[in-house]
Design an enzyme around this catalytic site. Sequence first.
Site, short mmCIF file in Angstrom:
data_model
loop_
_atom_site.label_atom_id
_atom_site.label_comp_id
_atom_site.label_asym_id
_atom_site.label_seq_id
_atom_site.Cartn_x
_atom_site.Cartn_y
_atom_site.Cartn_z
N ARG A 169 3.54 8.61 -5.47
CA ARG A 169 4.54 7.86 -6.25
C ARG A 169 4.08 7.64 -7.70
O ARG A 169 4.34 6.58 -8.28
CB ARG A 169 4.90 6.53 -5.59
CG ARG A 169 5.25 6.64 -4.12
CD ARG A 169 6.30 7.67 -3.86
NE ARG A 169 6.58 7.86 -2.43
CZ ARG A 169 7.38 8.82 -1.98
NH1 ARG A 169 7.95 9.66 -2.81
NH2 ARG A 169 7.62 8.94 -0.70
N ASN A 202 -2.92 5.15 1.75
CA ASN A 202 -2.95 6.22 2.75
C ASN A 202 -4.30 6.92 2.59
O ASN A 202 -4.46 7.80 1.75
CB ASN A 202 -1.82 7.22 2.51
CG ASN A 202 -0.47 6.62 2.84
OD1 ASN A 202 -0.33 5.87 3.81
ND2 ASN A 202 0.54 6.93 2.04
N GLU A 217 3.51 4.22 8.98
CA GLU A 217 3.80 5.57 8.49
C GLU A 217 2.69 6.56 8.86
O GLU A 217 2.16 7.29 8.02
CB GLU A 217 4.04 5.54 6.98
CG GLU A 217 5.21 4.63 6.62
CD GLU A 217 5.56 4.61 5.13
OE1 GLU A 217 4.69 4.88 4.31
OE2 GLU A 217 6.73 4.32 4.84
N ASP A 234 11.72 -1.81 1.35
CA ASP A 234 10.79 -1.00 0.56
C ASP A 234 11.19 -0.89 -0.91
O ASP A 234 11.69 0.14 -1.33
CB ASP A 234 10.72 0.41 1.17
CG ASP A 234 9.51 1.18 0.66
OD1 ASP A 234 8.71 0.58 -0.05
OD2 ASP A 234 9.39 2.37 0.98
N GLU A 269 9.23 3.83 -8.11
CA GLU A 269 9.56 4.81 -7.07
C GLU A 269 11.07 4.93 -6.85
O GLU A 269 11.63 6.03 -6.86
CB GLU A 269 8.87 4.43 -5.75
CG GLU A 269 9.25 5.35 -4.61
CD GLU A 269 8.51 5.04 -3.31
OE1 GLU A 269 7.66 4.12 -3.30
OE2 GLU A 269 8.80 5.71 -2.30
O1 GCW Z 1 7.48 3.12 -0.40
C1 GCW Z 1 6.75 3.80 0.54
C2 GCW Z 1 6.34 5.01 -0.17
C3 GCW Z 1 5.08 5.61 0.34
C4 GCW Z 1 4.02 4.52 0.38
C5 GCW Z 1 4.49 3.42 1.30
C6 GCW Z 1 3.52 2.24 1.36
C7 GCW Z 1 1.67 4.67 -0.05
O2 GCW Z 1 7.40 5.93 -0.15
O3 GCW Z 1 4.73 6.66 -0.52
O4 GCW Z 1 2.75 5.00 0.76
O5 GCW Z 1 5.70 2.92 0.83
O6 GCW Z 1 3.78 1.26 0.68
O7 GCW Z 1 2.56 2.30 2.09
#
Ligand code: GCW
Length: 643
Positions: free
Chosen positions: A132, A173, A257, A336, A364
Amino acid sequence: MYSKLWLDYERLPKAKVKSIQFDSNEESSLILHAKEELRQALDIDSEADFSVSLTQESNGDTDKSEAFSIEVKDHSAKIQSSSEEGLLYGAYECIKLLRLGALADGFKKNYVPSTPLRMINHWDNMDGSIERGYSGKSFFFRDEKIIVDERTEMYARFLASIRINALCFNNVNVVGPATELISSRYYEDLNKLFEIFQSYGIKPYLSLNYASSMELGGPNTADPYDPEHISWWEEKMAEIYQNLPSLGGFVVKADSEGRPGPFTYGRNQADGANMLGRAIAPFGGKIIWRAFVYNCQQDWRDHRTDRARAAYDYFSPLDGAFEPNVYLQIKNGPIDFQVREPISPLFFAMAKTNLILECQIAQEYTGQQIDLCYLLPMWKEILNFPADMASHTVGQRVAIPSAGIAAVANTGDDWNWTGHILAGANFYGFGLLAWDFDVDEKQVAEEYLSLVLGLEGPALAKVKDMMLMSWPTMEKYTAPLGVGFMVTPHYHYGPNIDGYEYDRWGTYHRADWKGIGIDRTETGTDYAHTYPEALGDMYADPEKCPDNLLLFFHHVPYTHVLQSGKTVIQHIYDSHFEGYAEVLAFLETWNSLEGQMDDDIFLHTKERFERQAANAREWCDQINTYFYRKCGIPDEKGRKIYT
Ligand code: GCW
């Protein structure tokens, strides 16, 4: 080459002072930096109005507080703090005030932080990419190596100048080589990196792979109750702190995720976080555990599972169960980082837990630093939520953020750091807001435009006005009335109304020919009642739910009449035509500023506004056409809707 943004001391004529005195014999790195900044930023001139002095002295408060004061009297501007951090912050503030011409005899102000932990999270990967990221590559990592160069120090200065005191370097991640950041492969280089930030009062943090033991040669389990796994971590933490003594702790994304976590072993989130918390406690470290846990394998046919509820359902029963050095980091909304979301209900539900609010400076879902979106008004709305809601007799104050505030960085190795130069104001403003929840977003915008673009007078006022309009404008031209998403899957820029509708991510709009929105009331998932009762009742009532969140909480017919008096469908048409028109006006305003700033900044930003105009047009037309096709109800004003 890269810009020095608001620390470009050559951009404006240098402020003049009679002398600079240092009443602190401390030669610590923070004090040395404070002195150096003052020397660089100011010119000595015996004719000047006053002198500046840096004084380390207790103001009676606890001596470790970061607070500071600036007072100008008898031709002397005195920066005072009991701590070195406070003096460094005071030096930057004094420089800023002098450059803006805002310091004069009689000036007196105390600066006290709203919250103790003010953190930036980077989502930088070891190969140099940024998850992002919209402003180039990482300036921390490249080809699995750590970068320490001049730019590193420039960044540390930016952070200290906006009073950020913690920084997490790598993506939450944590995969591949990033898992090895806690191994001898990286200790030496990490220390070099950490030293620079530490010397500006910024605590270094790393993101941690919850299943590290399994990838670094330890036991083949990550069960928080497995004795071998526990002792592996105890030893690992000892090794880490022997090699990285300044480390503040870890940020952990677990069971989210695809990342590993305690759920695999039938354990809860507190079990996982506490195991790490206990292992790191002897070294004074913190575990910052993210609450972004939800089922990302949902079936769109299933109307009962609700991503919005997930964090609340997993975490609220665990209030009070976390170790004292465990912090829960919660995104501002339950889904999100959409352009509009309700506040996360966890902030009302976890009074016995250390809570950190997580914001996203990286745009994002809010235009990816191509579109202008000044985010301070959004963050202020979140932080001021209790005050706003008082009229609804909620009876409970939001506990935010008891422990700290963090944000995902929007920086990269672009020459201007943030892609869109005006997106730098979000970074600059975030720091100042984390320090003072009541900071004035208009003043922040003015400061930024004056210090970074050298604007003044009507030109400054025009850009400031655009910035202040930009978040509402984006809300108008994107997904309507709090419904969210409708973005291009994966990339998250530009419209794709059904892009996520039949996917597994739990982000649906449920539009059919009669109506649109998610039923989160008693007849649906009842997410509304995860809030304190009065607030929940308000959200659950379509007549009382604020218009801007209506479709987040309710599935309603297109003919439903909003509190504004418009029908949902007419609101969709009106707001999209308006949003697009506003973006065209931004472009026109920007074009009128040619010659009022550096050409390269002007041209680079002009190109961004042109792309924003194309994006807003696409959103406007696709949304209007989509809903017209769904419901067949024409625009009352007869404007062009493509069929
Ligand atoms: O918003 C989402 C994003 C992911 C991100 C995730 C998170 C780092 O699309 O890219 O991963 O959130 O906050 O963990």
